[in-house]
Write a protein that holds these residues in place. Structure first.
Motif, PDB file in Angstrom:
ATOM      1  N   VAL A  24      -2.605  51.686  15.281  1.00 44.58           N
ATOM      2  CA  VAL A  24      -2.024  51.012  16.428  1.00 44.58           C
ATOM      3  C   VAL A  24      -1.659  49.592  16.024  1.00 44.58           C
ATOM      4  CG1 VAL A  24      -2.499  50.170  18.756  1.00 44.58           C
ATOM      5  CG2 VAL A  24      -3.368  52.392  18.033  1.00 44.58           C
ATOM      6  N   LYS A  25      -0.453  49.207  16.342  1.00 46.76           N
ATOM      7  CA  LYS A  25      -0.045  47.831  16.068  1.00 46.76           C
ATOM      8  C   LYS A  25      -0.373  46.998  17.291  1.00 46.76           C
ATOM      9  CE  LYS A  25       3.482  48.822  12.761  1.00 46.76           C
ATOM     10  NZ  LYS A  25       3.329  48.163  11.545  1.00 46.76           N
ATOM     11  N   VAL A  26      -1.148  45.961  17.064  1.00 46.74           N
ATOM     12  CA  VAL A  26      -1.493  45.049  18.147  1.00 46.74           C
ATOM     13  C   VAL A  26      -1.151  43.636  17.700  1.00 46.74           C
ATOM     14  CG1 VAL A  26      -3.309  46.453  19.182  1.00 46.74           C
ATOM     15  CG2 VAL A  26      -3.890  44.873  17.371  1.00 46.74           C
ATOM     16  N   SER A  27      -0.799  42.853  18.658  1.00 45.46           N
ATOM     17  CA  SER A  27      -0.454  41.464  18.378  1.00 45.46           C
ATOM     18  C   SER A  27      -1.712  40.694  17.988  1.00 45.46           C
ATOM     19  CB  SER A  27       0.180  40.828  19.606  1.00 45.46           C
ATOM     20  OG  SER A  27       0.353  39.454  19.397  1.00 45.46           O
ATOM     21  N   THR A  28      -1.627  39.972  16.903  1.00 46.85           N
ATOM     22  CA  THR A  28      -2.752  39.135  16.496  1.00 46.85           C
ATOM     23  C   THR A  28      -2.583  37.710  16.996  1.00 46.85           C
ATOM     24  OG1 THR A  28      -1.656  38.706  14.395  1.00 46.85           O
ATOM     25  CG2 THR A  28      -3.270  40.501  14.445  1.00 46.85           C
ATOM     26  N   SER A  29      -1.477  37.455  17.651  1.00 43.16           N
ATOM     27  CA  SER A  29      -1.234  36.105  18.162  1.00 43.16           C
ATOM     28  C   SER A  29      -1.396  36.071  19.681  1.00 43.16           C
ATOM     29  CB  SER A  29       0.155  35.629  17.763  1.00 43.16           C
ATOM     30  OG  SER A  29       1.120  36.485  18.336  1.00 43.16           O
ATOM     31  N   TYR A  30      -2.491  36.627  20.146  1.00 47.88           N
ATOM     32  CA  TYR A  30      -2.768  36.606  21.577  1.00 47.88           C
ATOM     33  C   TYR A  30      -3.693  35.439  21.891  1.00 47.88           C
ATOM     34  CZ  TYR A  30      -7.123  38.788  20.064  1.00 47.88           C
ATOM     35  OH  TYR A  30      -8.312  39.045  19.443  1.00 47.88           O
ATOM     36  N   LYS A  31      -3.716  35.056  23.144  1.00 50.76           N
ATOM     37  CA  LYS A  31      -4.606  33.972  23.561  1.00 50.76           C
ATOM     38  C   LYS A  31      -5.975  34.575  23.872  1.00 50.76           C
ATOM     39  CE  LYS A  31      -5.287  30.494  27.019  1.00 50.76           C
ATOM     40  NZ  LYS A  31      -5.076  29.144  26.974  1.00 50.76           N
ATOM     41  N   ALA A  35     -13.831  36.509  27.525  1.00 49.00           N
ATOM     42  CA  ALA A  35     -14.432  37.778  27.100  1.00 49.00           C
ATOM     43  C   ALA A  35     -14.277  37.982  25.594  1.00 49.00           C
ATOM     44  CB  ALA A  35     -13.801  38.936  27.864  1.00 49.00           C
ATOM     45  N   ASP A  36     -13.150  37.545  25.026  1.00 47.47           N
ATOM     46  CA  ASP A  36     -12.934  37.665  23.579  1.00 47.47           C
ATOM     47  C   ASP A  36     -13.939  36.808  22.807  1.00 47.47           C
ATOM     48  OD1 ASP A  36     -10.517  39.343  23.532  1.00 47.47           O
ATOM     49  OD2 ASP A  36      -9.572  37.611  24.495  1.00 47.47           O
ATOM     50  N   PHE A  37     -14.140  35.572  23.270  1.00 43.75           N
ATOM     51  CA  PHE A  37     -15.096  34.688  22.596  1.00 43.75           C
ATOM     52  C   PHE A  37     -16.520  35.218  22.733  1.00 43.75           C
ATOM     53  CE2 PHE A  37     -11.619  31.574  23.318  1.00 43.75           C
ATOM     54  CZ  PHE A  37     -11.443  31.164  22.004  1.00 43.75           C
ATOM     55  N   ALA A  38     -16.851  35.744  23.905  1.00 42.83           N
ATOM     56  CA  ALA A  38     -18.199  36.286  24.116  1.00 42.83           C
ATOM     57  C   ALA A  38     -18.422  37.522  23.244  1.00 42.83           C
ATOM     58  CB  ALA A  38     -18.400  36.629  25.590  1.00 42.83           C
ATOM     59  N   LEU A  78      -8.098  44.788  18.810  1.00 49.53           N
ATOM     60  CA  LEU A  78      -8.004  46.103  19.424  1.00 49.53           C
ATOM     61  C   LEU A  78      -8.743  46.148  20.760  1.00 49.53           C
ATOM     62  CD1 LEU A  78      -8.481  48.250  16.222  1.00 49.53           C
ATOM     63  CD2 LEU A  78      -6.427  48.202  17.643  1.00 49.53           C
ATOM     64  N   SER A  79      -9.862  45.466  20.832  1.00 49.62           N
ATOM     65  CA  SER A  79     -10.630  45.422  22.082  1.00 49.62           C
ATOM     66  C   SER A  79      -9.865  44.669  23.155  1.00 49.62           C
ATOM     67  CB  SER A  79     -11.981  44.747  21.852  1.00 49.62           C
ATOM     68  OG  SER A  79     -12.729  45.456  20.918  1.00 49.62           O
ATOM     69  N   HIS A  80      -9.249  43.568  22.770  1.00 54.79           N
ATOM     70  CA  HIS A  80      -8.479  42.771  23.714  1.00 54.79           C
ATOM     71  C   HIS A  80      -7.371  43.607  24.359  1.00 54.79           C
ATOM     72  CE1 HIS A  80      -6.620  39.111  25.347  1.00 54.79           C
ATOM     73  NE2 HIS A  80      -5.474  39.675  25.023  1.00 54.79           N
ATOM     74  N   HIS A  81      -6.769  44.486  23.565  1.00 57.63           N
ATOM     75  CA  HIS A  81      -5.670  45.321  24.039  1.00 57.63           C
ATOM     76  C   HIS A  81      -6.149  46.704  24.490  1.00 57.63           C
ATOM     77  CE1 HIS A  81      -2.747  42.325  22.842  1.00 57.63           C
ATOM     78  NE2 HIS A  81      -3.303  42.262  21.650  1.00 57.63           N
ATOM     79  N   ASP A  86     -13.147  55.179  21.832  1.00 59.58           N
ATOM     80  CA  ASP A  86     -14.258  55.991  21.340  1.00 59.58           C
ATOM     81  C   ASP A  86     -14.505  55.729  19.849  1.00 59.58           C
ATOM     82  OD1 ASP A  86     -12.144  57.249  20.071  1.00 59.58           O
ATOM     83  OD2 ASP A  86     -12.168  58.999  21.366  1.00 59.58           O
ATOM     84  N   ILE A  87     -15.496  56.438  19.313  1.00 59.87           N
ATOM     85  CA  ILE A  87     -15.881  56.238  17.904  1.00 59.87           C
ATOM     86  C   ILE A  87     -14.759  56.650  16.956  1.00 59.87           C
ATOM     87  CG2 ILE A  87     -17.425  57.057  16.081  1.00 59.87           C
ATOM     88  CD1 ILE A  87     -19.681  56.862  17.960  1.00 59.87           C
ATOM     89  N   ASN A  88     -14.010  57.685  17.295  1.00 52.36           N
ATOM     90  CA  ASN A  88     -12.904  58.105  16.428  1.00 52.36           C
ATOM     91  C   ASN A  88     -11.874  56.990  16.285  1.00 52.36           C
ATOM     92  OD1 ASN A  88     -14.017  60.618  15.989  1.00 52.36           O
ATOM     93  ND2 ASN A  88     -13.029  61.490  17.790  1.00 52.36           N
ATOM     94  N   ALA A  89     -11.562  56.328  17.362  1.00 52.36           N
ATOM     95  CA  ALA A  89     -10.618  55.200  17.297  1.00 52.36           C
ATOM     96  C   ALA A  89     -11.222  54.057  16.490  1.00 52.36           C
ATOM     97  CB  ALA A  89     -10.253  54.729  18.697  1.00 52.36           C
TER      98      ALA A  89
END
Length: 131
Positions: A24-31, A35-38, A78-81, A86-89
């Motif tokens: 999966v392509k996800v943007s790495t330039s997100y704000k 929750a991300d910092f935690a 990946l979590s942000h998006h 699941d574990i397979n992902a």
């Protein structure tokens, strides 16, 4: 004239090409949100604690042996998006070899900070009898 086939004792087929899993392509330039910092802090604490439990907290081994910084960043993106259901992902997307051993714990931390979306009440799989 030299015959190269005379030097072959037996035929060895070339190894099959590794299939690239669809990442999966996800943007790495997100704000990053709170929750991300935690989640990042929890993952770092877990990584350090797991290294101690697995006796990898010496000068040679480091907590990055279990979960590298680049892998941690990939898991965060990946979590942000919401791309780790699941574990397979978790095994396929960041390509983490320890997903079977530590996956449930990591997914628990992810769900703590990024709960899965509630099922939509607009769509139902229930069949309603027609009168």
């Amino acid at each position: 004239m030299c015959n190269p086939e005379a030097f072959l004792l037996f035929y060895v087929a070339p190894p099959p090409k590794a299939s690239n899993k669809c990442k999966v392509k996800v943007s790495t330039s997100y704000k990053m949100l709170q929750a991300d910092f935690a989640l990042r802090d929890d993952l770092l604490k877990w990584r350090d604690q797991q290294a101690i439990e697995d006796n990898m907290d010496d000068d040679f081994f480091s907590p990055q042996l279990i979960l590298s910084d680049s892998l941690l960043d990939r898991i965060l993106a990946l979590s942000h998006h919401t791309k780790l259901p699941d574990i397979n992902a978790l095994r396929d997307q960041p390509d983490w070899v320890y997903s079977q051993e530590y996956g449930e714990t990591i997914l628990g931390l992810i769900r703590k900070h990024f709960p899965p979306p509630a099922p939509s009440i607009l769509y139902s799989n229930k069949l309603v009898p027609m009168e």
